[in-house]
Design a protein around this motif. Structure first.
Motif, PDB file in Angstrom:
ATOM      1  N   UNK A  20      12.035   1.275   3.435  1.00 55.25           N
ATOM      2  CA  UNK A  20      10.869   1.839   3.877  1.00 55.25           C
ATOM      3  C   UNK A  20      11.237   2.520   5.324  1.00 55.25           C
ATOM      4  N   UNK A  21      11.101   3.562   5.802  1.00 55.64           N
ATOM      5  CA  UNK A  21      11.571   4.056   7.204  1.00 55.64           C
ATOM      6  C   UNK A  21      10.520   3.318   8.187  1.00 55.64           C
ATOM      7  N   UNK A  22      11.467   2.680   9.397  1.00 58.98           N
ATOM      8  CA  UNK A  22      10.315   2.321  10.405  1.00 58.98           C
ATOM      9  C   UNK A  22      11.187   2.467  11.822  1.00 58.98           C
ATOM     10  N   UNK A  23      10.208   2.454  12.650  1.00 58.65           N
ATOM     11  CA  UNK A  23      10.652   2.672  14.057  1.00 58.65           C
ATOM     12  C   UNK A  23       9.999   1.654  15.018  1.00 58.65           C
ATOM     13  N   UNK A  61       7.742   8.498  18.638  1.00 55.29           N
ATOM     14  CA  UNK A  61       7.714   7.801  17.631  1.00 55.29           C
ATOM     15  C   UNK A  61       7.643   8.316  16.419  1.00 55.29           C
ATOM     16  N   UNK A  62       6.548   9.335  16.348  1.00 57.63           N
ATOM     17  CA  UNK A  62       6.276   9.903  15.119  1.00 57.63           C
ATOM     18  C   UNK A  62       7.365  10.752  14.718  1.00 57.63           C
ATOM     19  N   UNK A  63       7.832  11.766  15.732  1.00 58.28           N
ATOM     20  CA  UNK A  63       8.940  12.468  15.550  1.00 58.28           C
ATOM     21  C   UNK A  63      10.260  11.809  14.900  1.00 58.28           C
ATOM     22  N   UNK A  64      10.706  10.490  15.510  1.00 63.14           N
ATOM     23  CA  UNK A  64      11.698   9.702  15.124  1.00 63.14           C
ATOM     24  C   UNK A  64      11.479   9.358  13.525  1.00 63.14           C
ATOM     25  N   UNK A  91       0.838  -1.286   0.065  1.00 61.68           N
ATOM     26  CA  UNK A  91       0.047   0.051   0.081  1.00 61.68           C
ATOM     27  C   UNK A  91       0.852   1.355  -0.041  1.00 61.68           C
ATOM     28  N   UNK A  92       2.188   1.142  -0.279  1.00 60.03           N
ATOM     29  CA  UNK A  92       3.029   2.169  -0.163  1.00 60.03           C
ATOM     30  C   UNK A  92       3.060   3.150   1.086  1.00 60.03           C
ATOM     31  N   UNK A  93       3.099   2.735   2.160  1.00 57.72           N
ATOM     32  CA  UNK A  93       2.907   3.453   3.465  1.00 57.72           C
ATOM     33  C   UNK A  93       4.355   4.342   3.376  1.00 57.72           C
ATOM     34  N   UNK A  94       4.363   5.273   3.803  1.00 62.97           N
ATOM     35  CA  UNK A  94       5.607   6.090   3.905  1.00 62.97           C
ATOM     36  C   UNK A  94       6.582   5.836   5.211  1.00 62.97           C
ATOM     37  N   UNK A  95       5.901   5.105   6.186  1.00 65.83           N
ATOM     38  CA  UNK A  95       6.745   4.490   7.192  1.00 65.83           C
ATOM     39  C   UNK A  95       6.063   3.536   8.101  1.00 65.83           C
ATOM     40  N   UNK A  96       6.737   2.815   8.803  1.00 66.70           N
ATOM     41  CA  UNK A  96       6.165   1.672   9.639  1.00 66.70           C
ATOM     42  C   UNK A  96       6.471   1.995  10.921  1.00 66.70           C
ATOM     43  N   UNK A 112      12.944  12.293   6.417  1.00 63.02           N
ATOM     44  CA  UNK A 112      13.666  13.419   5.897  1.00 63.02           C
ATOM     45  C   UNK A 112      15.035  12.945   5.635  1.00 63.02           C
ATOM     46  N   UNK A 113      15.782  12.098   6.408  1.00 63.31           N
ATOM     47  CA  UNK A 113      17.252  11.941   6.371  1.00 63.31           C
ATOM     48  C   UNK A 113      17.361  10.389   6.810  1.00 63.31           C
ATOM     49  N   UNK A 114      17.323   9.554   5.818  1.00 64.79           N
ATOM     50  CA  UNK A 114      17.650   8.053   5.933  1.00 64.79           C
ATOM     51  C   UNK A 114      18.883   7.639   6.841  1.00 64.79           C
TER      52      UNK A 114
END
Length: 358
Positions: free
Chosen positions: A141-144, A300-303, A116-121, A309-311
């Motif tokens: 994909x970025x994830x936390x 978590x959202x901020x991280x 579904x091409x989420x921007x992050x997880x 913004x910066x992989x």
């Protein structure tokens, strides 16, 4: 310089989330006076949101995925709510998946989110194997991770101070004169469960009590597991207190004590961990180490946004402090229900629920 939602919130004297509620007609109500202030600030600043244009410009879908081990556990429900609030304030929609503590299901959800091409997880790993990690790393994909760490330094981790909080809870029981303190813990293959056991041991050792002389019982983070553990551990009258690794388990412990004819806190005092809303409504109310749900969600959202913004952004862990909420189960005075903040959905969110003057 473009006007941001945060600028509108600052001028209106409210939060970015409330500005989102006004602009999107929900999902939560806003007091008429607050709505008027937000609309006036929007007009004064000339704020004109354009979600579609922003998505195209940033090459983002403006969606995040959140995968938790068990949606029936109130802890994860409150954590999910905090993340959704923080994401919504940044114009993101949150998709939620329930892994049901099953590795195959967890991997299937990760694949669905990626498709579904989420921007992050956001990932709260199920206990046991985590087969989805290679696929996540390969996807780019970025994830936390939340609450539970995963091997390696591939993603930032956001969690509470499990060890320090467990130590503080046990020290509080010791301060009540309890010396024979057992521990009812979570699964042995879950990092927070082991960290809380270590904190319990730290406190006992610091008070000159040999942890090896006390008992540790491991089981799932559920009421039934807590009930079964208490039936086994407390029936012999060996303990005068118990540190329980989760509020859900502790609710089961209180029921087992009632069935066994054990008085809480007179015979056995109880302290637990998490700070879910239900802990204030047991009898006696649970003394617990409260996790900072709102701060966990916001951090978590901020991280995750930092990673977008910066992989190459820092992947170090964010460990947040927990707070002791002393109630009747340890021997402290039991507060009147309603004196503490309500986080179970009965009360509007801080700052501007429907019909509440701002």
């Amino acid at each position: 310089m473009a006007v941001r939602r945060a600028d509108v919130a600052k001028l209106a004297g409210t939060s970015p989330a409330v500005v989102s509620y006004v602009l999107n007609g929900g999902p939560r109500g806003v007091a008429p006076e607050t709505r008027a202030r937000v609309l006036a600030a929007i007009e004064q600043l000339g704020y004109r949101p354009n979600g579609i244009a922003r998505s195209l410009r940033m090459n983002r879908t403006m969606t995040f995925g959140l995968l938790v081990p068990d949606t029936s556990n109130p802890f994860f429900a409150q954590l999910a709510r905090a993340i959704e609030e923080a994401a919504f304030a940044e114009d993101y929609t949150l998709l939620i998946g329930n892994a049901a503590e099953d590795d195959a299901r967890q991997t299937a959800y990760v694949r669905t989110f990626l498709a579904r091409r989420v921007d992050g997880l956001f990932l709260v790993p199920a206990h046991g194997p985590t087969s989805c990690l290679p696929e996540l790393r390969k996807s780019g994909v970025a994830w936390v991770t939340l609450d539970r760490q995963t091997p390696g330094r591939y993603a930032a981790a956001v969690m509470a101070d499990h060890r320090g909080g467990a130590r503080a809870a046990t020290e509080h029981l010791l301060a009540h004169g309890r010396r024979r303190i057992g521990c009812i813990a979570g699964p042995e293959d879950v990092v927070p469960a082991n960290a809380r056991v270590t904190g319990w041991r730290d406190a006992l050792a610091g008070a000159g009590v040999h942890p090896s002389e006390m008992s540790v019982w491991h089981g799932s983070f559920g009421r039934r597991a807590g009930y079964r553990a208490a039936r086994e551990m407390l029936a012999g009258g060996r303990f005068d207190a118990v540190f329980v690794a989760s509020d859900q388990q502790a609710i089961g412990v209180l029921r087992a004590m009632q069935d066994l004819g054990i008085r809480c806190p007179d015979d056995v005092a109880v302290a637990s961990f998490d700070g879910i809303a239900a802990a204030a409504y047991t009898s006696p109310a649970l003394t617990t180490m409260a996790q900072p749900f709102d701060e966990l969600g916001q951090t978590a959202v901020r991280r995750l946004l930092d990673r977008l913004d910066d992989p190459a952004a820092d992947t170090a862990s964010s460990v947040l402090p927990v707070d002791l909420v002393a109630r009747g189960s340890c021997g402290c005075p039991d507060p009147i229900v309603g004196d503490e903040s309500d986080t179970d959905g009965d009360a509007p969110a801080p700052g501007d629920g429907a019909g509440v003057p701002a």
